[in-house]
Design a protein around this motif. Structure first.
Motif, PDB file in Angstrom:
ATOM      1  N   GLN A 227       0.831  -1.207   0.000  1.00 39.17           N
ATOM      2  CA  GLN A 227       0.000   0.000   0.000  1.00 39.17           C
ATOM      3  C   GLN A 227       0.871   1.266   0.000  1.00 39.17           C
ATOM      4  O   GLN A 227       0.513   2.272  -0.589  1.00 39.17           O
ATOM      5  CB  GLN A 227      -0.905   0.045   1.243  1.00 39.17           C
ATOM      6  N   MET A 228       2.020   1.203   0.666  1.00 43.17           N
ATOM      7  CA  MET A 228       2.900   2.385   0.686  1.00 43.17           C
ATOM      8  C   MET A 228       3.461   2.661  -0.706  1.00 43.17           C
ATOM      9  O   MET A 228       3.547   3.820  -1.124  1.00 43.17           O
ATOM     10  CB  MET A 228       4.040   2.181   1.700  1.00 43.17           C
ATOM     11  N   SER A 229       3.821   1.598  -1.436  1.00 44.83           N
ATOM     12  CA  SER A 229       4.341   1.798  -2.799  1.00 44.83           C
ATOM     13  C   SER A 229       3.250   2.365  -3.709  1.00 44.83           C
ATOM     14  O   SER A 229       3.517   3.230  -4.547  1.00 44.83           O
ATOM     15  CB  SER A 229       4.841   0.476  -3.383  1.00 44.83           C
ATOM     16  N   ILE A 230       2.005   1.877  -3.522  1.00 46.65           N
ATOM     17  CA  ILE A 230       0.895   2.390  -4.342  1.00 46.65           C
ATOM     18  C   ILE A 230       0.658   3.869  -4.030  1.00 46.65           C
ATOM     19  O   ILE A 230       0.498   4.688  -4.940  1.00 46.65           O
ATOM     20  CB  ILE A 230      -0.393   1.570  -4.091  1.00 46.65           C
ATOM     21  N   ILE A 231       0.662   4.220  -2.747  1.00 43.15           N
ATOM     22  CA  ILE A 231       0.416   5.624  -2.381  1.00 43.15           C
ATOM     23  C   ILE A 231       1.545   6.518  -2.914  1.00 43.15           C
ATOM     24  O   ILE A 231       1.298   7.614  -3.423  1.00 43.15           O
ATOM     25  CB  ILE A 231       0.252   5.796  -0.849  1.00 43.15           C
ATOM     26  N   GLU A 232       2.782   6.021  -2.842  1.00 42.32           N
ATOM     27  CA  GLU A 232       3.896   6.821  -3.392  1.00 42.32           C
ATOM     28  C   GLU A 232       3.673   7.078  -4.886  1.00 42.32           C
ATOM     29  O   GLU A 232       3.855   8.201  -5.362  1.00 42.32           O
ATOM     30  CB  GLU A 232       5.227   6.072  -3.196  1.00 42.32           C
ATOM     31  N   ALA A 233       3.243   6.037  -5.615  1.00 39.36           N
ATOM     32  CA  ALA A 233       3.015   6.189  -7.055  1.00 39.36           C
ATOM     33  C   ALA A 233       1.843   7.144  -7.324  1.00 39.36           C
ATOM     34  O   ALA A 233       1.908   7.983  -8.223  1.00 39.36           O
ATOM     35  CB  ALA A 233       2.758   4.827  -7.689  1.00 39.36           C
ATOM     36  N   LEU A 234       0.788   7.028  -6.493  1.00 36.48           N
ATOM     37  CA  LEU A 234      -0.373   7.913  -6.674  1.00 36.48           C
ATOM     38  C   LEU A 234      -0.004   9.364  -6.384  1.00 36.48           C
ATOM     39  O   LEU A 234      -0.459  10.287  -7.053  1.00 36.48           O
ATOM     40  CB  LEU A 234      -1.520   7.486  -5.748  1.00 36.48           C
ATOM     41  N   THR A 235       0.827   9.550  -5.368  1.00 35.86           N
ATOM     42  CA  THR A 235       1.241  10.905  -5.001  1.00 35.86           C
ATOM     43  C   THR A 235       2.009  11.557  -6.155  1.00 35.86           C
ATOM     44  O   THR A 235       1.859  12.739  -6.448  1.00 35.86           O
ATOM     45  CB  THR A 235       2.094  10.860  -3.714  1.00 35.86           C
ATOM     46  N   ARG A 236       2.816  10.738  -6.841  1.00 34.74           N
ATOM     47  CA  ARG A 236       3.549  11.248  -8.009  1.00 34.74           C
ATOM     48  C   ARG A 236       2.609  11.558  -9.169  1.00 34.74           C
ATOM     49  O   ARG A 236       2.762  12.555  -9.855  1.00 34.74           O
ATOM     50  CB  ARG A 236       4.510  10.162  -8.534  1.00 34.74           C
ATOM     51  N   ARG A 237       1.610  10.680  -9.395  1.00 33.18           N
ATOM     52  CA  ARG A 237       0.899  10.695 -10.674  1.00 33.18           C
ATOM     53  C   ARG A 237      -0.490  11.331 -10.648  1.00 33.18           C
ATOM     54  O   ARG A 237      -1.087  11.505 -11.697  1.00 33.18           O
ATOM     55  CB  ARG A 237       0.793   9.265 -11.220  1.00 33.18           C
ATOM     56  N   LEU A 238      -1.018  11.640  -9.455  1.00 27.29           N
ATOM     57  CA  LEU A 238      -2.299  12.361  -9.448  1.00 27.29           C
ATOM     58  C   LEU A 238      -1.998  13.863  -9.444  1.00 27.29           C
ATOM     59  O   LEU A 238      -1.059  14.302  -8.779  1.00 27.29           O
ATOM     60  CB  LEU A 238      -3.115  11.993  -8.202  1.00 27.29           C
ATOM     61  N   PRO A 239      -2.789  14.641 -10.192  1.00 29.16           N
ATOM     62  CA  PRO A 239      -2.546  16.083 -10.209  1.00 29.16           C
ATOM     63  C   PRO A 239      -2.552  16.662  -8.782  1.00 29.16           C
ATOM     64  O   PRO A 239      -3.259  16.149  -7.914  1.00 29.16           O
ATOM     65  CB  PRO A 239      -3.728  16.637 -11.016  1.00 29.16           C
TER      66      PRO A 239
ATOM     67  N   THR B 211      -9.218  -0.243  -3.898  1.00 26.46           N
ATOM     68  CA  THR B 211      -8.819   0.169  -2.557  1.00 26.46           C
ATOM     69  C   THR B 211      -8.769   1.689  -2.431  1.00 26.46           C
ATOM     70  O   THR B 211      -9.229   2.248  -1.441  1.00 26.46           O
ATOM     71  CB  THR B 211      -7.429  -0.422  -2.219  1.00 26.46           C
ATOM     72  N   TYR B 212      -8.197   2.343  -3.432  1.00 27.75           N
ATOM     73  CA  TYR B 212      -7.986   3.801  -3.299  1.00 27.75           C
ATOM     74  C   TYR B 212      -8.962   4.639  -4.125  1.00 27.75           C
ATOM     75  O   TYR B 212      -8.897   5.864  -4.091  1.00 27.75           O
ATOM     76  CB  TYR B 212      -6.524   4.134  -3.603  1.00 27.75           C
ATOM     77  N   LYS B 213      -9.833   3.973  -4.856  1.00 29.95           N
ATOM     78  CA  LYS B 213     -10.932   4.653  -5.551  1.00 29.95           C
ATOM     79  C   LYS B 213     -10.490   5.844  -6.408  1.00 29.95           C
ATOM     80  O   LYS B 213     -10.946   6.961  -6.239  1.00 29.95           O
ATOM     81  CB  LYS B 213     -12.009   5.100  -4.535  1.00 29.95           C
ATOM     82  N   TYR B 214      -9.558   5.571  -7.336  1.00 34.49           N
ATOM     83  CA  TYR B 214      -9.164   6.620  -8.284  1.00 34.49           C
ATOM     84  C   TYR B 214      -9.512   6.143  -9.681  1.00 34.49           C
ATOM     85  O   TYR B 214      -9.677   4.944  -9.921  1.00 34.49           O
ATOM     86  CB  TYR B 214      -7.665   6.924  -8.176  1.00 34.49           C
ATOM     87  N   ASP B 215      -9.611   7.129 -10.581  1.00 32.97           N
ATOM     88  CA  ASP B 215      -9.878   6.798 -11.969  1.00 32.97           C
ATOM     89  C   ASP B 215      -8.542   6.832 -12.716  1.00 32.97           C
ATOM     90  O   ASP B 215      -7.875   7.877 -12.712  1.00 32.97           O
ATOM     91  CB  ASP B 215     -10.853   7.853 -12.538  1.00 32.97           C
ATOM     92  N   PRO B 216      -8.139   5.719 -13.363  1.00 31.27           N
ATOM     93  CA  PRO B 216      -6.848   5.715 -14.059  1.00 31.27           C
ATOM     94  C   PRO B 216      -6.727   6.865 -15.063  1.00 31.27           C
ATOM     95  O   PRO B 216      -5.620   7.303 -15.383  1.00 31.27           O
ATOM     96  CB  PRO B 216      -6.819   4.369 -14.778  1.00 31.27           C
ATOM     97  N   LYS B 217      -7.888   7.363 -15.528  1.00 23.93           N
ATOM     98  CA  LYS B 217      -7.847   8.479 -16.494  1.00 23.93           C
ATOM     99  C   LYS B 217      -7.245   9.744 -15.868  1.00 23.93           C
ATOM    100  O   LYS B 217      -6.792  10.642 -16.553  1.00 23.93           O
ATOM    101  CB  LYS B 217      -9.266   8.794 -16.989  1.00 23.93           C
ATOM    102  N   ASP B 218      -7.306   9.841 -14.535  1.00 19.73           N
ATOM    103  CA  ASP B 218      -6.775  11.029 -13.857  1.00 19.73           C
ATOM    104  C   ASP B 218      -5.249  11.018 -13.721  1.00 19.73           C
ATOM    105  O   ASP B 218      -4.649  12.025 -13.347  1.00 19.73           O
ATOM    106  CB  ASP B 218      -7.352  11.126 -12.430  1.00 19.73           C
ATOM    107  N   LEU B 219      -4.629   9.870 -13.971  1.00 16.26           N
ATOM    108  CA  LEU B 219      -3.183   9.773 -13.739  1.00 16.26           C
ATOM    109  C   LEU B 219      -2.384  10.553 -14.783  1.00 16.26           C
ATOM    110  O   LEU B 219      -2.734  10.559 -15.966  1.00 16.26           O
ATOM    111  CB  LEU B 219      -2.744   8.300 -13.766  1.00 16.26           C
ATOM    112  N   ILE B 220      -1.328  11.192 -14.334  1.00 17.93           N
ATOM    113  CA  ILE B 220      -0.460  11.932 -15.256  1.00 17.93           C
ATOM    114  C   ILE B 220       0.428  10.922 -15.980  1.00 17.93           C
ATOM    115  O   ILE B 220       1.067  10.086 -15.346  1.00 17.93           O
ATOM    116  CB  ILE B 220       0.424  12.937 -14.482  1.00 17.93           C
ATOM    117  N   LYS B 221       0.455  11.022 -17.311  1.00 16.09           N
ATOM    118  CA  LYS B 221       1.280  10.096 -18.097  1.00 16.09           C
ATOM    119  C   LYS B 221       2.649  10.711 -18.358  1.00 16.09           C
ATOM    120  O   LYS B 221       2.864  11.911 -18.148  1.00 16.09           O
ATOM    121  CB  LYS B 221       0.584   9.788 -19.421  1.00 16.09           C
TER     122      LYS B 221
END
Ligand SMILES: [Zn+2]
Length: 323
Positions: free
Chosen positions: A11-23, A221-231
């Protein structure tokens, strides 16, 4: 000897990735940050316990960190498990600053600090339940009968354990820095080895073989839309996205930093946040590159398992995330 290494929770690795990639302005950030800090505290406490365990005689104890087993179709996880020829010891690690009062009339843990007071699940009941599950597991796997003890250890030395706590708890609850002495004291009651060295090694191998790490579905688990991720590819230096590739090298258009392997982190992010496999086309789309050949070269360089040929090849990752 440490058999199963303590891993950073997935979960920590996922949150780190989300923190990088969500606006930056994404509404999920505050709750992600909160969970991350809590998990980090937990990990620090467990590592603190590992530090004191490292003083135990190497050959006497086999130590498993975070082992997760299944009995009656239900998983159970033990923070720290020590097995020896004389005894099995389960350790539940708790990390909470403030004051803890253990009430042995109602089996409850009362946590308080200057502002708040909360009733929490009794960790002694938790570790007792785990030891019952472990006994059942050992029986199912036809393992020799070894006595089981358990302890609850405070990983944060800043925790105040209220000395007025029920006397029943005094035997089981302690600070991490007292652990070595406590284990010595317990071992005085179990001086006689009950199984051979070989049997101990066989039990270790069996435990490791049945370790069943938690797999989670990051999007559920984290309820995000992959479309929101920064590519795109993030610059390690200035943290902005949009590195471009020329002559086998990534260059940041903003700060000029260069890298040969900046794509690795991006592909790991894809595996953590989107799915466990990636095609050439999906790679080009996520990394924002146009060349089929470049995508092929970098995916092949990552030594992933795969099926199929050239641009139709699908690559798989071994991360513990779902989908
Ligand atoms: Zn940069």
């Amino acid at each position: 000897m440490f058999i199963l290494p303590r891993e950073k929770p997935i979960q920590m690795s996922i949150i780190e990735a989300l923190t990088r990639r969500l606006p930056k302005n994404h509404p999920l950030h505050p709750s992600l940050q909160k969970e991350y800090n809590q998990r980090k505290k937990g990990l620090v406490g467990e590592e603190n316990v590992d530090y004191y365990l490292s003083y135990l005689p190497e050959s006497q104890f086999h130590i498993f960190r975070g082992i997760r087993l299944i009995v009656d179709h239900k998983p159970f996880q033990i923070d720290t498990l020590l097995i020896s020829r004389n005894l099995i010891l389960l350790i539940e690690v708790k990390n909470r600053k403030g004051s803890l009062y253990f009430d042995d009339v109602y089996n409850q843990l009362i946590w308080s600090d200057e502002e708040k007071r909360e009733v929490l699940e009794d960790p002694l009941q938790q570790v007792k339940r785990q030891s019952r599950q472990l006994i059942k597991w050992l029986q199912e796997k036809r393992q020799p009968n070894i006595p089981i003890e358990y302890l609850v250890v405070m990983g944060d030395s800043g925790t105040f354990i209220d000395p007025k706590s029920g006397p029943l708890y005094q035997k089981y609850i302690l600070h991490a820095y007292s652990l070595e002495e406590k284990i010595d004291e317990i071992m005085q009651h179990y001086k006689k080895p009950l199984i051979s060295n070989d049997a101990l090694h066989r039990l270790s191998t069996k435990l490791l073989k049945h370790h069943n790490p938690l797999i989670i579905d990051p999007q559920k688990t984290y309820k995000y839309d992959p479309k929101d991720l920064i590519k795109g590819i993030q610059c390690e230096k200035c943290k902005r996205f949009g590195m471009g590739r020329t002559n086998r090298k990534w260059t940041c258009p903003f700060c000029g930093a260069t890298s040969f392997d900046a794509h690795k982190a991006a592909i790991q992010d894809y595996f953590l946040l989107i799915k466990r496999e990636i095609s050439n086309k999906e790679c080009r789309d996520f990394l924002k590159i146009s060349s089929i050949k470049t995508a092929y070269t970098i995916l092949n360089s990552m030594k992933l398992s795969y099926k199929g040929k050239y641009k139709n090849r699908i690559y798989f990752n071994q991360l513990r995330t779902g989908k």
